[in-house]
Design a protein around this motif. Structure first.
Motif, PDB file in Angstrom:
ATOM      1  N   ASN A   1      28.344  13.074 -24.757  1.00  0.00           N
ATOM      2  CA  ASN A   1      27.872  12.066 -26.148  1.00  0.00           C
ATOM      3  C   ASN A   1      28.744  10.997 -25.019  1.00  0.00           C
ATOM      4  O   ASN A   1      29.992  10.700 -24.779  1.00  0.00           O
ATOM      5  CB  ASN A   1      29.070  12.632 -26.730  1.00  0.00           C
ATOM      6  CG  ASN A   1      29.229  11.604 -28.093  1.00  0.00           C
ATOM      7  OD1 ASN A   1      28.606  10.136 -27.723  1.00  0.00           O
ATOM      8  ND2 ASN A   1      29.770  12.537 -29.568  1.00  0.00           N
ATOM      9  N   THR A   2      27.772   9.958 -25.543  1.00  0.00           N
ATOM     10  CA  THR A   2      28.133   8.674 -25.201  1.00  0.00           C
ATOM     11  C   THR A   2      29.033   7.825 -25.949  1.00  0.00           C
ATOM     12  O   THR A   2      29.212   6.568 -25.917  1.00  0.00           O
ATOM     13  CB  THR A   2      27.267   7.681 -24.453  1.00  0.00           C
ATOM     14  OG1 THR A   2      26.243   7.157 -25.222  1.00  0.00           O
ATOM     15  CG2 THR A   2      27.198   8.622 -22.648  1.00  0.00           C
ATOM     16  N   ASP A   3      29.110   8.133 -27.269  1.00  0.00           N
ATOM     17  CA  ASP A   3      29.644   7.219 -28.071  1.00  0.00           C
ATOM     18  C   ASP A   3      31.077   7.917 -28.303  1.00  0.00           C
ATOM     19  O   ASP A   3      31.868   6.627 -29.619  1.00  0.00           O
ATOM     20  CB  ASP A   3      28.966   7.442 -29.341  1.00  0.00           C
ATOM     21  CG  ASP A   3      27.379   7.442 -29.667  1.00  0.00           C
ATOM     22  OD1 ASP A   3      26.906   6.327 -28.851  1.00  0.00           O
ATOM     23  OD2 ASP A   3      26.717   8.023 -30.650  1.00  0.00           O
ATOM     24  N   GLN A   4      31.545   7.962 -27.990  1.00  0.00           N
ATOM     25  CA  GLN A   4      32.625   8.405 -27.651  1.00  0.00           C
ATOM     26  C   GLN A   4      33.576   8.302 -26.221  1.00  0.00           C
ATOM     27  O   GLN A   4      33.136   7.484 -25.831  1.00  0.00           O
ATOM     28  CB  GLN A   4      33.091  10.123 -27.258  1.00  0.00           C
ATOM     29  CG  GLN A   4      32.552  10.741 -25.954  1.00  0.00           C
ATOM     30  CD  GLN A   4      32.630  12.109 -26.087  1.00  0.00           C
ATOM     31  OE1 GLN A   4      33.302  12.964 -26.756  1.00  0.00           O
ATOM     32  NE2 GLN A   4      32.709  12.391 -24.816  1.00  0.00           N
ATOM     33  N   ASN A   5      34.932   7.935 -25.962  1.00  0.00           N
ATOM     34  CA  ASN A   5      35.724   7.398 -25.411  1.00  0.00           C
ATOM     35  C   ASN A   5      35.307   8.061 -24.104  1.00  0.00           C
ATOM     36  O   ASN A   5      36.281   6.699 -23.184  1.00  0.00           O
ATOM     37  CB  ASN A   5      36.921   7.086 -26.147  1.00  0.00           C
ATOM     38  CG  ASN A   5      37.650   6.290 -27.047  1.00  0.00           C
ATOM     39  OD1 ASN A   5      36.120   5.025 -27.654  1.00  0.00           O
ATOM     40  ND2 ASN A   5      38.546   6.111 -28.199  1.00  0.00           N
TER      41      ASN A   5
ATOM     42  N   TYR B   1      37.209   7.146 -19.269  1.00  0.00           N
ATOM     43  CA  TYR B   1      36.905   6.204 -19.866  1.00  0.00           C
ATOM     44  C   TYR B   1      35.329   5.915 -19.929  1.00  0.00           C
ATOM     45  O   TYR B   1      35.095   5.393 -18.705  1.00  0.00           O
ATOM     46  CB  TYR B   1      37.849   5.571 -20.567  1.00  0.00           C
ATOM     47  CG  TYR B   1      39.606   5.446 -20.725  1.00  0.00           C
ATOM     48  CD1 TYR B   1      39.488   5.462 -22.151  1.00  0.00           C
ATOM     49  CD2 TYR B   1      40.551   5.454 -19.899  1.00  0.00           C
ATOM     50  CE1 TYR B   1      40.796   5.842 -22.782  1.00  0.00           C
ATOM     51  CE2 TYR B   1      42.140   5.557 -20.317  1.00  0.00           C
ATOM     52  CZ  TYR B   1      42.129   6.175 -22.037  1.00  0.00           C
ATOM     53  OH  TYR B   1      42.856   6.713 -22.321  1.00  0.00           O
ATOM     54  N   LEU B   2      34.737   5.786 -20.520  1.00  0.00           N
ATOM     55  CA  LEU B   2      33.537   5.600 -20.848  1.00  0.00           C
ATOM     56  C   LEU B   2      33.552   3.991 -20.061  1.00  0.00           C
ATOM     57  O   LEU B   2      31.786   3.523 -19.581  1.00  0.00           O
ATOM     58  CB  LEU B   2      32.420   5.931 -21.932  1.00  0.00           C
ATOM     59  CG  LEU B   2      31.499   7.097 -21.523  1.00  0.00           C
ATOM     60  CD1 LEU B   2      32.043   7.988 -23.358  1.00  0.00           C
ATOM     61  CD2 LEU B   2      31.611   7.588 -20.576  1.00  0.00           C
ATOM     62  N   ASP B   3      34.265   3.033 -20.863  1.00  0.00           N
ATOM     63  CA  ASP B   3      33.996   1.921 -20.599  1.00  0.00           C
ATOM     64  C   ASP B   3      34.358   1.111 -18.920  1.00  0.00           C
ATOM     65  O   ASP B   3      34.227   0.765 -17.999  1.00  0.00           O
ATOM     66  CB  ASP B   3      34.331   0.832 -21.085  1.00  0.00           C
ATOM     67  CG  ASP B   3      36.281   1.190 -21.438  1.00  0.00           C
ATOM     68  OD1 ASP B   3      36.542   1.901 -19.901  1.00  0.00           O
ATOM     69  OD2 ASP B   3      36.862   0.000 -22.102  1.00  0.00           O
TER      70      ASP B   3
ATOM     71  N   VAL C   1      29.814  16.235 -18.251  1.00  0.00           N
ATOM     72  CA  VAL C   1      30.150  18.006 -18.416  1.00  0.00           C
ATOM     73  C   VAL C   1      30.823  17.821 -20.113  1.00  0.00           C
ATOM     74  O   VAL C   1      31.636  16.170 -20.231  1.00  0.00           O
ATOM     75  CB  VAL C   1      30.652  18.867 -17.766  1.00  0.00           C
ATOM     76  CG1 VAL C   1      29.771  19.295 -17.074  1.00  0.00           C
ATOM     77  CG2 VAL C   1      32.152  18.458 -17.575  1.00  0.00           C
ATOM     78  N   ARG C   2      30.109  18.385 -21.404  1.00  0.00           N
ATOM     79  CA  ARG C   2      31.419  18.381 -22.179  1.00  0.00           C
ATOM     80  C   ARG C   2      32.703  18.961 -22.379  1.00  0.00           C
ATOM     81  O   ARG C   2      33.224  17.865 -22.470  1.00  0.00           O
ATOM     82  CB  ARG C   2      30.179  19.379 -23.243  1.00  0.00           C
ATOM     83  CG  ARG C   2      31.161  19.098 -24.523  1.00  0.00           C
ATOM     84  CD  ARG C   2      30.303  20.081 -25.313  1.00  0.00           C
ATOM     85  NE  ARG C   2      30.461  21.626 -24.951  1.00  0.00           N
ATOM     86  CZ  ARG C   2      30.235  22.529 -26.205  1.00  0.00           C
ATOM     87  NH1 ARG C   2      29.428  22.109 -26.889  1.00  0.00           N
ATOM     88  NH2 ARG C   2      30.255  24.222 -25.593  1.00  0.00           N
ATOM     89  N   ALA C   3      32.744  20.086 -21.406  1.00  0.00           N
ATOM     90  CA  ALA C   3      34.034  20.425 -21.584  1.00  0.00           C
ATOM     91  C   ALA C   3      34.323  21.173 -20.289  1.00  0.00           C
ATOM     92  O   ALA C   3      33.198  22.447 -20.013  1.00  0.00           O
ATOM     93  CB  ALA C   3      34.168  21.747 -22.882  1.00  0.00           C
TER      94      ALA C   3
END
Length: 176
Positions: free
Chosen positions: A95-99, A54-56, A117-119
């Motif tokens: 992308n840091t706009d995702q969870n 989770y980015l948070d 990484v992306r995936a």
């Protein structure tokens, strides 16, 4: 959340670049891509864990290097998490706009770091005899961190770059 990669080592796993020909000769590697679509691989021996974080839970650090997303508490140890694509010179950021973001926990002796990484694609055996030396087409930012290149057998697909985790982890680019 921890991802289970056991299912990725089966013979049923799709092989998009046909670099291993299904044999277990060579080096077992973890294959992943970054937001720009470039594909990379790391020797599996240096990857301790693959996680969805989770980015948070990643704490940004002011005035840190631009490709460092922040710190993360991994099993009681505070480690840096970096956008590995941006570190390697890609212009498209994680992308840091995702969870959540996929993070590879990479280790070399006492150094431990997370690579966002992306995936994560799969694990596969890469035949070292088919690996080509890095060429002049590799961006300058990547040149010291690529062990070799596996050309794609699929038209217009990017080549697979095998990364040198020791060179990345010990790079002077991480200094603040």
């Amino acid at each position: 959340m921890v991802l289970n990669l056991d299912f990725l080592t089966s013979d049923d796993a799709p092989n998009t670049n046909d670099v291993s020909a299904g044999s277990q000769d060579g080096e077992l590697c973890l294959r992943f891509d970054v937001p720009s679509g470039n594909e990379f691989a790391l020797p599996a021996s240096g990857v301790r864990e693959v996680m969805s974080v989770y980015l948070d839970r990643i704490t940004p650090i002011p005035n840190a290097s631009p490709f460092l997303l922040g710190t993360y508490n991994w099993r009681g140890q505070v480690i840096w998490v970096a956008d590995i694509g941006q570190f390697l010179g890609d212009l498209v950021l994680v992308n840091t706009d995702q969870n959540e973001v996929a993070v590879l926990i990479v280790e070399e002796q006492e150094l431990v770091m997370g690579f966002a990484v992306r995936a994560v694609a799969n694990t596969e055996w890469l035949d070292v005899d088919r690996m080509l030396a890095p060429d002049a087409h590799i961006p300058a930012a990547m040149s010291g961190f690529i062990k070799g290149v596996y050309p794609s057998t699929v038209a217009e697909a990017p080549p697979l770059h095998l990364l040198d985790r020791v060179a990345i982890l010990r790079s002077s680019h991480w200094t603040l």
